[in-house]
Design a protein around this motif. Structure first.
Motif, PDB file in Angstrom:
ATOM      1  N   MET A  65       5.950 -43.889  51.080  1.00  0.00           N
ATOM      2  CA  MET A  65       4.707 -44.611  50.753  1.00  0.00           C
ATOM      3  C   MET A  65       4.352 -45.775  51.494  1.00  0.00           C
ATOM      4  O   MET A  65       3.233 -46.303  51.550  1.00  0.00           O
ATOM      5  CB  MET A  65       4.904 -45.158  49.380  1.00  0.00           C
ATOM      6  N   GLY A  66       5.318 -46.318  52.363  1.00  0.00           N
ATOM      7  CA  GLY A  66       4.998 -47.417  53.151  1.00  0.00           C
ATOM      8  C   GLY A  66       4.734 -46.977  54.722  1.00  0.00           C
ATOM      9  O   GLY A  66       4.989 -47.701  55.646  1.00  0.00           O
ATOM     10  N   LEU A  67       4.313 -45.702  54.830  1.00  0.00           N
ATOM     11  CA  LEU A  67       4.053 -45.300  56.342  1.00  0.00           C
ATOM     12  C   LEU A  67       2.773 -44.868  56.312  1.00  0.00           C
ATOM     13  O   LEU A  67       2.466 -43.675  56.129  1.00  0.00           O
ATOM     14  CB  LEU A  67       5.023 -44.053  56.530  1.00  0.00           C
ATOM     15  N   PRO A  68       2.027 -45.772  56.830  1.00  0.00           N
ATOM     16  CA  PRO A  68       0.306 -45.321  56.881  1.00  0.00           C
ATOM     17  C   PRO A  68       0.245 -44.419  58.349  1.00  0.00           C
ATOM     18  O   PRO A  68       1.234 -44.731  59.330  1.00  0.00           O
ATOM     19  CB  PRO A  68      -0.086 -46.554  57.378  1.00  0.00           C
ATOM     20  N   ALA A  69      -0.703 -43.749  58.356  1.00  0.00           N
ATOM     21  CA  ALA A  69      -0.830 -42.758  59.542  1.00  0.00           C
ATOM     22  C   ALA A  69      -1.224 -43.845  60.827  1.00  0.00           C
ATOM     23  O   ALA A  69      -1.974 -44.995  60.679  1.00  0.00           O
ATOM     24  CB  ALA A  69      -2.281 -41.852  59.519  1.00  0.00           C
ATOM     25  N   ALA A  70      -0.778 -43.466  61.724  1.00  0.00           N
ATOM     26  CA  ALA A  70      -1.066 -44.505  63.149  1.00  0.00           C
ATOM     27  C   ALA A  70      -2.067 -43.662  63.923  1.00  0.00           C
ATOM     28  O   ALA A  70      -2.454 -42.636  63.869  1.00  0.00           O
ATOM     29  CB  ALA A  70       0.173 -44.353  64.008  1.00  0.00           C
TER      30      ALA A  70
END
Length: 77
Positions: A65-70
């Protein structure tokens, strides 16, 4: 997470990346290993530099849940 996804790995993904050493990461594989923490997983992939080029292969343990799209810069031709 699917192979080819590019995410930003920073403090929201894991405390080990809280010291300002976040990076973009291209996912190769999400392991289906059982983990102690709900929503956390082991990922294999490549750490990317500012140009979006792979510079190091890594395995990381992160809160999904802490991995936003880059967003990577467009490739120069």
């Amino acid at each position: 997470m699917r192979p080819g996804d590019v995410v930003y790995v920073g403090s929201a993904a894991s405390p080990q990346f809280a010291a300002g050493n976040g990076f973009c990461f291209r996912v190769i594989r999400t392991h289906d290993w059982t983990t102690s923490w709900e929503g956390w997983a082991w990922l294999d992939g490549y750490q990317l530099n500012a140009a979006g080029d792979a510079v190091e292969r890594r395995s990381i343990y992160v809160d999904l849940m802490g991995l936003p799209a880059a967003v990577l810069p467009p490739k120069r031709r």
